[in-house]
Design a protein around this motif. Structure first.
Motif, PDB file in Angstrom:
ATOM      1  N   ARG A 223       0.931  -1.514   0.481  1.00 46.29           N
ATOM      2  CA  ARG A 223       0.204   0.314   0.297  1.00 46.29           C
ATOM      3  C   ARG A 223       0.979   1.192   0.319  1.00 46.29           C
ATOM      4  O   ARG A 223       0.714   2.296  -0.814  1.00 46.29           O
ATOM      5  CB  ARG A 223      -1.249  -0.215   1.011  1.00 46.29           C
ATOM      6  CG  ARG A 223      -1.946   1.618   0.946  1.00 46.29           C
ATOM      7  CD  ARG A 223      -2.826   1.304  -0.025  1.00 46.29           C
ATOM      8  NE  ARG A 223      -3.719  -0.242  -0.355  1.00 46.29           N
ATOM      9  CZ  ARG A 223      -4.435  -0.349   0.047  1.00 46.29           C
ATOM     10  NH1 ARG A 223      -4.805   0.168   0.195  1.00 46.29           N
ATOM     11  NH2 ARG A 223      -4.921  -1.747   0.017  1.00 46.29           N
ATOM     12  N   GLU A 287      -3.356  11.662   4.056  1.00 46.05           N
ATOM     13  CA  GLU A 287      -3.240   9.821   3.283  1.00 46.05           C
ATOM     14  C   GLU A 287      -2.843   9.549   4.577  1.00 46.05           C
ATOM     15  O   GLU A 287      -1.984   9.994   5.234  1.00 46.05           O
ATOM     16  CB  GLU A 287      -2.694   9.885   1.941  1.00 46.05           C
ATOM     17  CG  GLU A 287      -3.466   8.915   1.400  1.00 46.05           C
ATOM     18  CD  GLU A 287      -3.529   8.094   0.377  1.00 46.05           C
ATOM     19  OE1 GLU A 287      -3.771   7.526  -0.272  1.00 46.05           O
ATOM     20  OE2 GLU A 287      -2.924   9.473  -0.597  1.00 46.05           O
ATOM     21  N   ILE A 289      -2.361   5.359   7.018  1.00 45.51           N
ATOM     22  CA  ILE A 289      -3.272   4.349   6.461  1.00 45.51           C
ATOM     23  C   ILE A 289      -2.900   3.403   8.012  1.00 45.51           C
ATOM     24  O   ILE A 289      -2.484   3.567   8.919  1.00 45.51           O
ATOM     25  CB  ILE A 289      -1.624   3.152   6.330  1.00 45.51           C
ATOM     26  CG1 ILE A 289      -1.391   4.190   4.829  1.00 45.51           C
ATOM     27  CG2 ILE A 289      -2.231   1.933   6.016  1.00 45.51           C
ATOM     28  CD1 ILE A 289      -0.642   2.985   3.973  1.00 45.51           C
ATOM     29  N   CYS A 291      -4.201   0.273  11.028  1.00 41.60           N
ATOM     30  CA  CYS A 291      -4.275  -1.045  10.862  1.00 41.60           C
ATOM     31  C   CYS A 291      -4.516  -0.846  13.142  1.00 41.60           C
ATOM     32  O   CYS A 291      -4.819  -0.235  13.428  1.00 41.60           O
ATOM     33  CB  CYS A 291      -2.908  -1.824  11.248  1.00 41.60           C
ATOM     34  SG  CYS A 291      -1.702  -1.460   9.200  1.00 41.60           S
ATOM     35  N   THR A 314      -8.087   7.731   4.479  1.00 41.49           N
ATOM     36  CA  THR A 314      -7.622   6.573   4.968  1.00 41.49           C
ATOM     37  C   THR A 314      -7.902   5.171   4.373  1.00 41.49           C
ATOM     38  O   THR A 314      -8.641   5.091   4.104  1.00 41.49           O
ATOM     39  CB  THR A 314      -8.354   6.010   6.949  1.00 41.49           C
ATOM     40  OG1 THR A 314      -7.978   8.454   7.131  1.00 41.49           O
ATOM     41  CG2 THR A 314      -7.534   6.511   7.755  1.00 41.49           C
ATOM     42  N   HIS A 315      -7.087   4.275   4.734  1.00 42.18           N
ATOM     43  CA  HIS A 315      -6.471   3.139   4.440  1.00 42.18           C
ATOM     44  C   HIS A 315      -6.928   2.107   5.857  1.00 42.18           C
ATOM     45  O   HIS A 315      -5.798   2.372   6.521  1.00 42.18           O
ATOM     46  CB  HIS A 315      -5.283   2.625   3.586  1.00 42.18           C
ATOM     47  CG  HIS A 315      -4.979   3.870   2.199  1.00 42.18           C
ATOM     48  ND1 HIS A 315      -5.544   3.092   1.304  1.00 42.18           N
ATOM     49  CD2 HIS A 315      -4.398   4.362   1.749  1.00 42.18           C
ATOM     50  CE1 HIS A 315      -4.979   4.114  -0.160  1.00 42.18           C
ATOM     51  NE2 HIS A 315      -4.101   5.565   0.702  1.00 42.18           N
ATOM     52  N   PHE A 317      -6.849  -1.012   7.393  1.00 41.46           N
ATOM     53  CA  PHE A 317      -6.995  -2.729   7.888  1.00 41.46           C
ATOM     54  C   PHE A 317      -6.866  -3.468   8.820  1.00 41.46           C
ATOM     55  O   PHE A 317      -6.421  -2.811  10.080  1.00 41.46           O
ATOM     56  CB  PHE A 317      -5.528  -3.002   7.356  1.00 41.46           C
ATOM     57  CG  PHE A 317      -4.811  -2.764   5.969  1.00 41.46           C
ATOM     58  CD1 PHE A 317      -5.327  -2.899   4.803  1.00 41.46           C
ATOM     59  CD2 PHE A 317      -3.906  -1.461   6.010  1.00 41.46           C
ATOM     60  CE1 PHE A 317      -5.042  -2.564   3.583  1.00 41.46           C
ATOM     61  CE2 PHE A 317      -3.054  -1.429   4.823  1.00 41.46           C
ATOM     62  CZ  PHE A 317      -3.435  -1.675   3.065  1.00 41.46           C
ATOM     63  N   ASP A 321      -7.448  -9.025   7.798  1.00 42.57           N
ATOM     64  CA  ASP A 321      -7.195  -8.601   7.188  1.00 42.57           C
ATOM     65  C   ASP A 321      -5.057  -9.016   6.773  1.00 42.57           C
ATOM     66  O   ASP A 321      -4.614  -9.714   5.992  1.00 42.57           O
ATOM     67  CB  ASP A 321      -6.960  -7.437   6.503  1.00 42.57           C
ATOM     68  CG  ASP A 321      -7.892  -6.732   6.121  1.00 42.57           C
ATOM     69  OD1 ASP A 321      -9.352  -7.255   6.046  1.00 42.57           O
ATOM     70  OD2 ASP A 321      -8.188  -5.293   6.528  1.00 42.57           O
TER      71      ASP A 321
END
Length: 337
Positions: A223, A287, A289, A291, A314-315, A317, A321
């Protein structure tokens, strides 16, 4: 490899280390060791003199060899768990000396600025100014050499144990390599004071945060690579943990040459985790990420995705996952690219 080496080849096994070092010699060592100033002052109070620098090939080979030898010696023995700790100390010794030289360099630079403001055209004053300038240049040359050896040792450390080297406190900023890991305190101070450009990297900010017990590194690397394709001059910000998601992201940044700022919890007082989150949000990242972890990640998500105001793509996880952790046997004596 030089033409001379290529022409006569290798006559014995004793020639192999030097030949291999020459094959992988990096521009950082050439810049730091290969073109020394004609005169130097090795220690304060000494008269200027001609002193050679170590050969770039030898400096790189010996620096990497020290770290690799520790892992090679301890692997498959009861001392193997201690190898990262011992190797960390070797890299940190270069970092400690480089930091001490940097402080001396800053002090002399301030002294030169003060002297330059004075109008004293006497020969004694001019000689003193020239002596101070040469001492400052000499220390800057020594610092660059220590930083080159520290950064190569850190690359070897990352290759051997799979996680990035970072100092116990403070920053690992360098003028000879692009990769850096900068503490939040140095980063915020530099932004406020414009103290040193290398402590204030510029670029769109991407935030990564997650728990320490996260094992799927490739998921994070993939990612981050996708984000960097869209934002090539990105600046990575982590929440400063030494394991899990933050360590994976810091390793990616070191490999890709992306500046990394670690927002740890030092000096923040009560509720420090949530204060740290607000400091990160104030940087206006483009941006993120996140978890699945603790309330720290939940708090960041709420700050990045408010009902009204600045929203950060926002990604997210979840733990479902990530793939099961599969142990990988460490390779021996691997030289970093």
């Amino acid at each position: 490899m030089s033409k001379q080496t290529a022409s006569h080849g290798v006559s014995s096994f004793a020639d192999l280390p030097e030949l291999y070092a020459e094959l992988i010699e990096t521009p950082d060592f050439v810049a730091s060791f290969g073109d020394p100033i004609p005169l130097t002052i090795s220690e304060a109070g000494e008269e200027p003199a001609e002193h050679d620098m170590p050969e770039p090939i030898a400096a790189q080979a010996e620096c990497g060899g020290v770290i690799a030898s520790i892992f090679d010696l301890f692997t498959d023995t009861r001392l193997e768990p201690l190898a990262p700790e011992i190797a960390w100390g070797f890299v940190n010794s270069f970092h400690f000396v480089a930091s001490k030289l940097e402080r001396q360099e800053d002090r002399l630079a301030d002294q030169i600025r003060d002297m330059a403001r004075r109008l004293e055209p006497s020969e004694v004053f001019i000689n003193e100014l020239e002596q101070t300038q040469l001492e400052c240049q000499s220390i800057a040359e020594q610092r660059a050499a220590m930083e080159a050896m520290r950064d190569y040792g850190a690359a070897m450390y990352r290759t051997c144990c799979g996680r990035p080297w970072s100092p116990a406190k403070g920053s690992r900023a360098s003028q000879v390599t692009t990769a850096s890991q900068i503490s939040a305190l140095d980063f915020l101070r530099a932004r406020a004071e414009r103290r040193r450009d290398r402590y204030d990297p510029q670029g769109p900010i991407v935030v990564v945060s997650g728990p320490q017990d996260w094992h799927d590194g490739p998921l994070i690397w993939t990612r981050l690579d996708q984000i960097r394709t869209r934002i090539p001059r990105m600046l990575l910000v982590t929440t400063g943990q030494r394991k899990g998601v933050d360590a994976v992201a810091a390793a990616w940044a070191a490999q890709r040459g992306v500046p990394c700022v670690a927002f740890g919890l030092w000096g923040r007082g009560k509720g420090k985790g949530f204060k740290r989150n607000r400091d990160i949000a104030d940087l206006r990242p483009v941006e993120a990420i996140l978890c699945e972890g603790s309330g720290i990640q939940s708090s960041l998500y709420e700050l990045f995705n408010p009902q009204n105001g600045h929203r950060v793509p926002t990604h997210v996880f979840m733990r479902a996952d990530q793939k099961p952790d599969v142990p990988v046997r460490r390779k021996r004596r691997v030289i970093p690219a």
